[in-house]
Write a protein that holds these residues in place. Structure first.
Motif, short mmCIF file in Angstrom:
data_model
loop_
_atom_site.label_atom_id
_atom_site.label_comp_id
_atom_site.label_asym_id
_atom_site.label_seq_id
_atom_site.Cartn_x
_atom_site.Cartn_y
_atom_site.Cartn_z
N SER A 159 0.87 -1.18 0.00
CA SER A 159 0.00 0.00 0.00
C SER A 159 0.91 1.22 0.00
O SER A 159 2.08 1.12 0.35
CB SER A 159 -0.92 0.01 1.23
OG SER A 159 -0.15 0.10 2.41
N GLN A 160 0.40 2.34 -0.42
CA GLN A 160 1.24 3.53 -0.52
C GLN A 160 1.11 4.39 0.73
O GLN A 160 0.58 5.50 0.69
CB GLN A 160 0.91 4.31 -1.78
CG GLN A 160 1.38 3.60 -3.02
CD GLN A 160 1.39 4.49 -4.24
OE1 GLN A 160 0.72 5.51 -4.30
NE2 GLN A 160 2.17 4.11 -5.22
N HIS A 161 1.63 3.84 1.84
CA HIS A 161 1.65 4.57 3.10
C HIS A 161 3.08 4.59 3.62
O HIS A 161 3.80 3.59 3.49
CB HIS A 161 0.75 3.90 4.13
CG HIS A 161 -0.69 3.86 3.76
ND1 HIS A 161 -1.45 4.99 3.62
CD2 HIS A 161 -1.50 2.82 3.51
CE1 HIS A 161 -2.69 4.64 3.30
NE2 HIS A 161 -2.74 3.33 3.22
N PRO A 162 3.49 5.69 4.24
CA PRO A 162 4.82 5.73 4.85
C PRO A 162 4.96 4.69 5.95
O PRO A 162 3.99 4.32 6.60
CB PRO A 162 4.90 7.14 5.44
CG PRO A 162 3.88 7.93 4.71
CD PRO A 162 2.79 6.97 4.36
N PHE A 163 6.19 4.21 6.14
CA PHE A 163 6.49 3.36 7.28
C PHE A 163 7.81 3.78 7.88
O PHE A 163 8.60 4.50 7.28
CB PHE A 163 6.46 1.86 6.91
CG PHE A 163 7.49 1.38 5.93
CD1 PHE A 163 8.63 0.72 6.36
CD2 PHE A 163 7.31 1.53 4.56
CE1 PHE A 163 9.57 0.23 5.46
CE2 PHE A 163 8.24 1.04 3.65
CZ PHE A 163 9.38 0.40 4.11
N LEU A 164 8.02 3.38 9.12
CA LEU A 164 9.20 3.75 9.89
C LEU A 164 10.27 2.68 9.70
O LEU A 164 9.97 1.48 9.77
CB LEU A 164 8.82 3.85 11.37
CG LEU A 164 9.90 4.23 12.37
CD1 LEU A 164 10.42 5.64 12.11
CD2 LEU A 164 9.34 4.13 13.78
N PHE A 178 14.20 6.44 9.96
CA PHE A 178 13.82 7.03 8.68
C PHE A 178 12.33 6.84 8.47
O PHE A 178 11.75 5.83 8.89
CB PHE A 178 14.57 6.36 7.53
CG PHE A 178 16.06 6.56 7.56
CD1 PHE A 178 16.63 7.69 7.02
CD2 PHE A 178 16.89 5.59 8.13
CE1 PHE A 178 18.02 7.87 7.04
CE2 PHE A 178 18.26 5.76 8.15
CZ PHE A 178 18.83 6.90 7.60
N ILE A 179 11.72 7.79 7.78
CA ILE A 179 10.32 7.68 7.36
C ILE A 179 10.31 7.60 5.84
O ILE A 179 10.88 8.46 5.15
CB ILE A 179 9.49 8.91 7.80
CG1 ILE A 179 9.46 9.04 9.31
CG2 ILE A 179 8.09 8.86 7.21
CD1 ILE A 179 8.47 8.15 10.00
N THR A 180 9.68 6.57 5.31
CA THR A 180 9.55 6.46 3.85
C THR A 180 8.51 7.46 3.36
O THR A 180 7.73 7.99 4.14
CB THR A 180 9.15 5.04 3.43
OG1 THR A 180 7.81 4.79 3.85
CG2 THR A 180 10.08 3.99 4.02
N ASN A 181 8.49 7.68 2.07
CA ASN A 181 7.53 8.64 1.51
C ASN A 181 6.23 7.99 1.03
O ASN A 181 5.40 8.65 0.44
CB ASN A 181 8.18 9.44 0.37
CG ASN A 181 8.52 8.59 -0.83
OD1 ASN A 181 8.08 7.45 -0.96
ND2 ASN A 181 9.33 9.16 -1.73
N GLY A 182 6.08 6.71 1.27
CA GLY A 182 4.88 6.00 0.84
C GLY A 182 5.03 5.28 -0.49
O GLY A 182 4.23 4.42 -0.81
N LEU A 241 9.41 -4.48 11.76
CA LEU A 241 8.57 -3.85 10.73
C LEU A 241 7.57 -2.93 11.42
O LEU A 241 6.80 -3.35 12.29
CB LEU A 241 7.86 -4.92 9.92
CG LEU A 241 6.96 -4.44 8.78
CD1 LEU A 241 7.71 -3.55 7.80
CD2 LEU A 241 6.35 -5.63 8.07
N THR A 242 7.57 -1.65 11.02
CA THR A 242 6.78 -0.64 11.72
C THR A 242 5.97 0.22 10.74
O THR A 242 6.33 1.35 10.43
CB THR A 242 7.71 0.26 12.56
OG1 THR A 242 8.62 -0.56 13.29
CG2 THR A 242 6.91 1.10 13.54
N PRO A 243 4.85 -0.32 10.25
CA PRO A 243 3.97 0.52 9.42
C PRO A 243 3.34 1.61 10.28
O PRO A 243 3.11 1.41 11.48
CB PRO A 243 2.93 -0.46 8.90
CG PRO A 243 2.91 -1.57 9.88
CD PRO A 243 4.30 -1.66 10.46
#
Length: 162
Positions: A89-94, A108-112, A127-129
């Protein structure tokens, strides 16, 4: 409690820990010009020199979402293989990583629209959504020998946005 501020996930900042997987930069057109192929974005390492050797496998993880601030005291690593996380899914994760258990981890935070490939042996958080659904395709080593080491910090870290 130690405080860690998140940083945006960039290829340069993440390079000591692995690769950022994203559809940016150089590409070649395929499928009659209707698809951009961003070729060979990560080094996949599955411990083929171990006895018995490992192989690549794809699993699907469904992780409970968390929120910031986020407290943790556990990191882990996979000494026999790399591990790639591709969000479905296109959501940021840690993404929490550390050069070793004595160092202060980075967050770091991803951009989704980014995945990551953790280099073999990289210490990392679980794993940290940050949003539901926390569903990921995970490409990692499948094998008969143990491939997980864990470390608990004596005091937790708190991750928060700047």
């Amino acid at each position: 409690m130690h405080l860690i501020l998140t940083e945006p996930l960039t290829a340069a900042a993440f390079a000591p820990f692995g690769e950022v997987l994203e559809a940016t930069g150089d590409f070649r057109l395929i499928n009659a010009g209707l698809c951009r192929r961003h070729h060979d974005r990560a080094v996949l390492d599955f411990g083929v020199e171990t006895d018995p050797p490992g192989r690549a496998g794809i699993s699907v993880f469904n992780a409970e979402p968390r929120s910031l601030p986020y407290d943790f005291d556990l990191i882990e690593r996979h000494p026999q293989g790399s591990q790639a996380f591709l969000p479905l899914s296109q959501h940021p994760f840690l993404v929490i990583v550390s050069p070793d258990p004595q160092a202060i981890p980075r967050a770091f935070i991803t951009n989704g629209a980014q995945g990551i490939n953790l280099a073999r042996g990289t210490w990392h958080g679980v794993l940290t959504p940050l949003h539901a659904p926390g569903i990921f395709a995970v490409v990692d080593r499948i094998g008969a020998t143990p491939n997980l080491e864990e470390h608990r910090f004596p005091q937790p870290f708190r991750v928060t946005a700047p």
